[in-house]
Design an enzyme around this catalytic site. Structure first.
Site, PDB file in Angstrom:
ATOM      1  N   GLU A   1      -4.846   3.814   4.751  1.00 62.75           N
ATOM      2  CA  GLU A   1      -3.623   4.106   5.487  1.00 62.75           C
ATOM      3  C   GLU A   1      -3.843   4.832   6.816  1.00 62.75           C
ATOM      4  O   GLU A   1      -3.457   6.002   6.974  1.00 62.75           O
ATOM      5  CB  GLU A   1      -2.674   4.942   4.604  1.00 62.75           C
ATOM      6  CG  GLU A   1      -2.314   4.260   3.291  1.00 62.75           C
ATOM      7  CD  GLU A   1      -1.191   4.974   2.536  1.00 62.75           C
ATOM      8  OE1 GLU A   1      -0.818   6.087   2.932  1.00 62.75           O
ATOM      9  OE2 GLU A   1      -0.674   4.395   1.562  1.00 62.75           O
TER      10      GLU A   1
ATOM     11  N   GLU B   1      -2.093  -0.091  -3.627  1.00 62.99           N
ATOM     12  CA  GLU B   1      -1.274   0.991  -4.190  1.00 62.99           C
ATOM     13  C   GLU B   1       0.168   0.533  -4.303  1.00 62.99           C
ATOM     14  O   GLU B   1       0.719  -0.067  -3.375  1.00 62.99           O
ATOM     15  CB  GLU B   1      -1.249   2.239  -3.287  1.00 62.99           C
ATOM     16  CG  GLU B   1      -2.493   3.060  -3.288  1.00 62.99           C
ATOM     17  CD  GLU B   1      -2.389   4.276  -2.365  1.00 62.99           C
ATOM     18  OE1 GLU B   1      -1.264   4.793  -2.133  1.00 62.99           O
ATOM     19  OE2 GLU B   1      -3.447   4.693  -1.871  1.00 62.99           O
TER      20      GLU B   1
HETATM   21  C1  FCB Z   1      -0.034   6.993  -0.246  1.00 61.48           C
HETATM   22  C2  FCB Z   1      -1.403   7.630  -0.335  1.00 61.48           C
HETATM   23  C3  FCB Z   1      -1.764   8.085  -1.722  1.00 61.48           C
HETATM   24  C4  FCB Z   1      -0.584   8.683  -2.448  1.00 61.48           C
HETATM   25  C5  FCB Z   1       0.622   7.770  -2.372  1.00 61.48           C
HETATM   26  C6  FCB Z   1       1.831   8.277  -3.103  1.00 61.48           C
HETATM   27  O1  FCB Z   1       0.451   7.124   1.045  1.00 61.48           O
HETATM   28  O2  FCB Z   1      -2.391   6.714   0.064  1.00 61.48           O
HETATM   29  O3  FCB Z   1      -2.842   8.975  -1.613  1.00 61.48           O
HETATM   30  O4  FCB Z   1      -0.328   9.949  -2.014  1.00 61.48           O
HETATM   31  O5  FCB Z   1       0.952   7.563  -1.036  1.00 61.48           O
END
Ligand code: FCB
Length: 471
Positions: free
Chosen positions: A193, A377
């Site tokens: 990110e 994620e």
């Molecule tokens: C993302 C991050 C991860 C976690 C999630 C909820 O932005 O990559 O580390 O905190 O959010």
């Protein structure tokens, strides 16, 4: 909060067997998720779980500094102990295996594996070697992120990502890691990110290092992406058989009305969140509209940088959480319009699975060279409690199921999605929100470090087993 899930028959289990009754997690029979080669995994990140911040030669990171600064993190929480994973990693990998996960995405802490002169730290490297070897023994695929935000503080002291040299230091780090771990990593991810590192770290100061100027954000982004491109070259040279990618968090912006101004605002939201990162990676240029949104913030770009950044990738990791409803700010930008009556999570984020499908389909249309995608994620926070040894996370079960259905819809629309990682394996240190927000499919009692799989984890495990048993 009201959720339709509250009325679900699975909301009040009475005994462990009831937990696994029914088909709460079972995708539709024609879902691509039944394909054996669609990978299901869980994700974590070093600073959020490891603790042991001063052990075995680990150096301070910008998150140690930031979380120790009063007012930066809710309740003054820090990652000093976190889930104590540095000492409990064997049990945590056993848990991963017991839950049938096929892949594990974790991150390497840069400050653990190199000293301030760039020399290898054998003890830190040994930790990740043992972790990778154990995962291999268990037959779990290894997805290693090089940078999940824990920049060594000594590099921040020299300007951090505002200093072009940090990109070269990052390439040195990638070079060392891929020489050390060649053959043990199935997929490397350079950055997690970059939007968060650049914008939250340098644009609004909500994350470490806490600087707040749009001009800083665009320059930091450029150096992050340059570091990514240089790192990919090192990874390819040292570890040719692994896959190489990057992880982007992406945002869905929807307009508050059909007016041209609001539609432009929604597009600009997505330019700022998505195209800022994806255009350089897949088109070799920054989107011109970004600099209409933030006039005068063009970064300093040297000859050859954009070619380095746009080097071909084997996959793109996508992190998706929510959508943002916006309207025009009356000038060049957008302002958020919080929608009433929508389902939200403990973070206050709107639950909007269609956004994931729409973004994936849109990226495929926009970027003709889009590589295969992994959802690296997706997940949600809820205020989970252990009752009678169980954690009923009904909203998460529904959330995951609906987002997996959105992934399936994207696959049916032609997007090459190869797998899905739930964020997160464990409840952990949620950055500026500390330990209050629980994203894990496994509950962590921070007083005792006891792990309790939530119902979502049990249902995922059952689905993976069921899928494996299919002929
Ligand atoms: C993302 C991050 C991860 C976690 C999630 C909820 O932005 O990559 O580390 O905190 O959010």
């Amino acid at each position: 909060m009201t959720h339709d899930i509250a009325a679900s028959p699975h909301a009040a289990p009475t005994a462990p067997s009831a937990t696994l009754e029914g088909d709460a997690f079972t995708p539709s029979p024609d879902s691509a998720l039944w394909r054996r080669d669609f990978l299901l995994g869980a994700a974590t990140a070093s600073y959020q779980i490891e603790g042991a911040v001063a052990e075995d030669g680990r150096l301070p990171s910008i998150w140690d500094t930031f979380s120790a600064t009063p007012g930066k993190v809710l309740a003054g929480d820090t990652g000093a102990v976190a889930c104590d994973h540095y000492h409990r990693w064997e049990g945590d990998l056993d848990l991963l295996e017991a839950l049938n996960f096929e892949a594990y995405r974790f991150s390497i802490a840069w400050p653990r594996v190199m000293d301030a002169s760039g020399r290898p730290n054998a003890k830190g490297i040994g930790f990740y070697r043992r972790l990778l070897e154990r995962l291999k023994e268990k037959g779990i695929q290894t997805f290693a992120t090089l940078y999940h935000w824990d920049l060594p503080q000594h590099l921040q002291d020299r300007g951090g990502w505002l200093n072009r040299d940090t990109a070269y230091r990052f390439a040195d780090y990638a070079d060392l890691m891929s020489r050390e771990f060649s053959g043990l990593v199935d997929a490397w991810m350079t950055l997690n990110e970059p939007w968060c590192s650049a914008y939250l770290g340098y644009g609004n100061g909500h994350h470490a290092p806490g600087l707040a100027q749009a001009r800083y954000a665009t320059q930091a982004m450029h150096h992050l992406l340059l570091g990514h491109g240089l790192a990919v070259a090192a990874l390819r040279a040292n570890d040719p058989h692994s896959a190489k990618g990057i992880v982007a968090n992406v945002g869905r912006g929807t307009p508050d009305s059909d007016s041209p101004a609001d539609r432009t605002a929604a597009r600009r939201f997505e330019v700022q969140h998505n195209a800022w990162i994806l255009d350089p990676l897949f088109k070799g240029e920054y989107p011109a509209e970004l600099f209409e949104l933030w006039p005068g913030t063009e970064p300093l770009v040297l000859d050859g940088d954009m070619q380095t950044i746009a080097a071909p990738l084997d996959f793109l990791g996508i992190n998706y959480y929510f959508r943002t409803h916006v309207k025009s700010d009356g000038a060049h930008g957008f302002v958020e319009v919080p929608l009433a009556g929508v389902e939200r999570t403990q973070m206050g984020w709107e639950v909007y699975p269609d956004g994931l499908r729409d973004l994936l389909v849109g990226f495929r249309r926009t970027y003709e060279n889009l590589p295969p995608v992994y959802i690296t994620e997706n997940g949600m926070a809820s205020d989970d409690r252990v009752r009678d040894g169980q954690v009923d996370d009904a909203q998460r079960i529904s959330f995951l199921k609906r987002h997996l259905a959105a992934v399936d819809a994207a696959i049916k629309a032609g997007v090459d999605v190869r797998g899905y990682f739930v964020w997160s394996l464990l409840d952990n240190f949620e950055w500026a929100f500390g330990y209050e927000r629980r994203f894990g499919v496994v509950h962590v009692d921070y007083g005792t470090q006891m792990r309790t799989p939530k119902r979502s984890a049990e249902l995922i495990a059952r689905f993976i087993a069921e899928r494996g048993a299919r002929v």
